[in-house]
Design a protein around this motif. Structure first.
Motif, PDB file in Angstrom:
ATOM      1  N   HIS B  67       1.202  -1.326  -0.011  1.00  0.00           N
ATOM      2  CA  HIS B  67      -0.179   0.091  -0.219  1.00  0.00           C
ATOM      3  C   HIS B  67       0.883   0.951   0.075  1.00  0.00           C
ATOM      4  O   HIS B  67       0.328   2.515  -0.714  1.00  0.00           O
ATOM      5  CB  HIS B  67      -1.135   0.158   1.124  1.00  0.00           C
ATOM      6  N   VAL B  68       2.449   1.331   0.783  1.00  0.00           N
ATOM      7  CA  VAL B  68       2.882   2.321   0.799  1.00  0.00           C
ATOM      8  C   VAL B  68       3.173   2.802  -0.856  1.00  0.00           C
ATOM      9  O   VAL B  68       2.971   4.150  -1.185  1.00  0.00           O
ATOM     10  CB  VAL B  68       4.310   2.481   1.627  1.00  0.00           C
ATOM     11  N   TYR B  71      -0.149   3.306  -3.282  1.00  0.00           N
ATOM     12  CA  TYR B  71      -0.819   4.692  -2.490  1.00  0.00           C
ATOM     13  C   TYR B  71       0.300   6.276  -2.674  1.00  0.00           C
ATOM     14  O   TYR B  71      -0.315   7.082  -2.604  1.00  0.00           O
ATOM     15  CB  TYR B  71      -1.040   4.759  -0.994  1.00  0.00           C
ATOM     16  N   THR B  72       1.318   6.056  -4.184  1.00  0.00           N
ATOM     17  CA  THR B  72       2.429   7.061  -3.427  1.00  0.00           C
ATOM     18  C   THR B  72       2.030   7.090  -5.356  1.00  0.00           C
ATOM     19  O   THR B  72       2.241   8.355  -4.932  1.00  0.00           O
ATOM     20  CB  THR B  72       3.884   6.215  -3.169  1.00  0.00           C
ATOM     21  N   GLN B 249      -6.071   7.566   0.109  1.00  0.00           N
ATOM     22  CA  GLN B 249      -6.013   6.427  -0.058  1.00  0.00           C
ATOM     23  C   GLN B 249      -6.335   6.221   1.326  1.00  0.00           C
ATOM     24  O   GLN B 249      -6.489   6.155   2.692  1.00  0.00           O
ATOM     25  CB  GLN B 249      -4.497   7.088   1.552  1.00  0.00           C
ATOM     26  N   TYR B 257      -1.768  -0.238   8.439  1.00  0.00           N
ATOM     27  CA  TYR B 257      -1.349   0.672   7.263  1.00  0.00           C
ATOM     28  C   TYR B 257      -3.448   1.296   7.677  1.00  0.00           C
ATOM     29  O   TYR B 257      -4.133   1.205   7.427  1.00  0.00           O
ATOM     30  CB  TYR B 257      -1.653   0.590   5.997  1.00  0.00           C
ATOM     31  N   LYS B 259      -3.809   5.665   6.322  1.00  0.00           N
ATOM     32  CA  LYS B 259      -3.333   7.603   6.358  1.00  0.00           C
ATOM     33  C   LYS B 259      -1.359   7.930   7.241  1.00  0.00           C
ATOM     34  O   LYS B 259      -1.200   8.971   6.337  1.00  0.00           O
ATOM     35  CB  LYS B 259      -3.846   8.072   5.343  1.00  0.00           C
ATOM     36  N   HIS B 262       1.203   6.329   6.416  1.00  0.00           N
ATOM     37  CA  HIS B 262       1.846   5.808   5.229  1.00  0.00           C
ATOM     38  C   HIS B 262       3.305   7.551   5.377  1.00  0.00           C
ATOM     39  O   HIS B 262       4.037   6.448   5.561  1.00  0.00           O
ATOM     40  CB  HIS B 262       1.349   6.240   4.635  1.00  0.00           C
ATOM     41  N   ARG B 263       2.521   7.673   6.205  1.00  0.00           N
ATOM     42  CA  ARG B 263       3.538   8.748   6.411  1.00  0.00           C
ATOM     43  C   ARG B 263       4.488   9.392   8.097  1.00  0.00           C
ATOM     44  O   ARG B 263       5.694   9.044   7.249  1.00  0.00           O
ATOM     45  CB  ARG B 263       2.828  10.583   6.780  1.00  0.00           C
TER      46      ARG B 263
END
Lengths: 277, 277
Positions: B67-68, B71-72, B249, B257, B259, B262-263
């Protein structure tokens, strides 16, 4: 010699480290105490068979249990540490210029003596009798009963909620912690692994939420602790750790903590968020 | 029966899990393959003695390796997975609506067969021949040599850089990955533990930086992997994972995971930042 020390992380899981040398083995009134020198982690403190700290990764636990609360409070002057017999927590506390007095109440005097001898880089503030430090060998639970409106920050740096650490996870203790804090005080407690101690985390969070308007959990990666992921629960009367001023978080040399870690450590994976609902 | 499986996480450190039952033990042309049912983690895949995945914590690794990057990229259509024989990575890839084709090149057909039989919840996309999936049993290194300007995303879901995984950590392989990606493509590779594999991480980061304008590392907590902290290295031609749109996201049900993760997964402790200098 092929010597290994084994820790039962759960009843079904063991971590084993190859040992160069056993430096100390003894028994206090409270627990079995050992220090071993391991190939992977260097010298390690082991209490009742549980890995407590190692010279290789202790910086992570101690930076995170101290700098997160101390940088959340804008000006902590009086800090109390319950437990923390190895001295690593108090070593980090006294680094903060604003701190005037750092009290420490550790139940087991033999742990302090052993750490001063075998883990001097961790216990340096105790060895040198740091002028801010007031070390008392005694029962943290009794100490809390007497204190009122006294501390800016209380750090509960305890072992697992078995043996001497058990009474530090009770509603009565948390009520005394609340009472001992000033009106804008906050406290932090180590609360084990989000993978292996889910019931404990849910329980502590629920208890703290009943007392403190701001209750938050944060995470750190500590390889010698079960699962490698460790959590800390914070109860705060006024200051929100996520809103705390970035400008405060400067000036100390750290190896894990930084101002971005301060915030990101409160970001929880979904399965951990579920534990707090 | 008191049966334990032991993994040498390093030469000086072992993780041991109590086993209910051994479900499969065999040998392919490439490696020893075992599936055991453990009390702590449930069914686990073990290759050449190394814990690869478990039904209890596989969601973390697979969500984070998929997903990282997905979604990037604002609209990944063609995705290639190198390795990933258990099928967990491809299972997450095909969940993304924008993905039209998910190729997977796994060197060891026996791993695929064993996982389909004993870890069906992980390998479900392979079991049901998901319409987006194109599974090829073959050498990922050779496959990369032929591809040019073809993929939006390449995920290198390899085992450790020993045995069959070794060639996936070379400059020649990374050059072919770069070539196989479209002009705005990006790739991710699992790159082990920041505690125990520091030389590897520094090396991979240096190699990727020579090719990709955007090189970033991110972290996830996986209890069955050494130290519990695992890192992933991303090379991207155009899109910055930290700048990626939050609006993208959404929509998938995840257990690790989200959002914010993610960061925050890109926020690195100081000692990890040092590895990348």
């Amino acid at each position: 010699m092929n010597l290994w020390i084994s820790e039962a992380q759960t009843k079904d899981l063991e971590l084993r480290a190859r040992v160069k040398e056993t430096l100390f083995m003894g028994k206090s009134d409270f627990q079995e105490i050992a220090v071993v020198d391991s190939h992977q982690f260097g010298r390690m403190l082991v209490l009742d068979g549980v890995f407590q700290t190692s010279v290789t990764d202790e910086f992570i636990y101690h930076e995170m249990i101290v700098h997160v609360p101390l940088y959340t409070h804008p000006s902590p002057k009086k800090v109390l540490v319950i437990g923390g017999g190895d001295g690593g927590t108090i070593r980090e506390v006294v680094k903060h210029e604003c701190v005037e007095k750092a009290e420490m109440v550790e139940i087991d005097g033999l742990v302090v003596d052993v750490c001063k001898k075998f883990l001097p880089e961790i216990s340096e503030a105790m060895i040198h009798n740091h002028p801010k430090l007031e070390l008392k060998i005694g029962d943290g639970i009794s100490h809390m009963k007497q204190a009122e409106n006294k501390y800016d920050i209380i750090i509960v740096d305890c072992s697992d909620p078995i043996g001497p650490g058990k009474g530090l996870f009770t509603p009565a203790f948390y009520t005394n912690v609340y009472k001992a804090l000033k009106d804008d005080g906050l406290f932090v407690q180590q609360t084990e692994s989000p993978f292996y101690h889910q019931e404990l985390i849910t329980y502590v969070n629920k208890e703290i939420r009943q007392l403190f308007p701001i209750t938050k959990m944060y995470l750190a990666n500590i390889p010698t602790y079960p699962s490698g992921l460790h959590c800390f629960t914070m109860g705060s009367k006024k200051y929100d750790p996520i809103q705390s001023s970035v400008e405060n978080q400067q000036g100390l040399t750290t190896r894990y903590y930084n101002k971005d870690i301060h915030r990101s450590s409160f970001v929880l994976p979904n399965f951990v968020q579920e534990l707090l609902k």
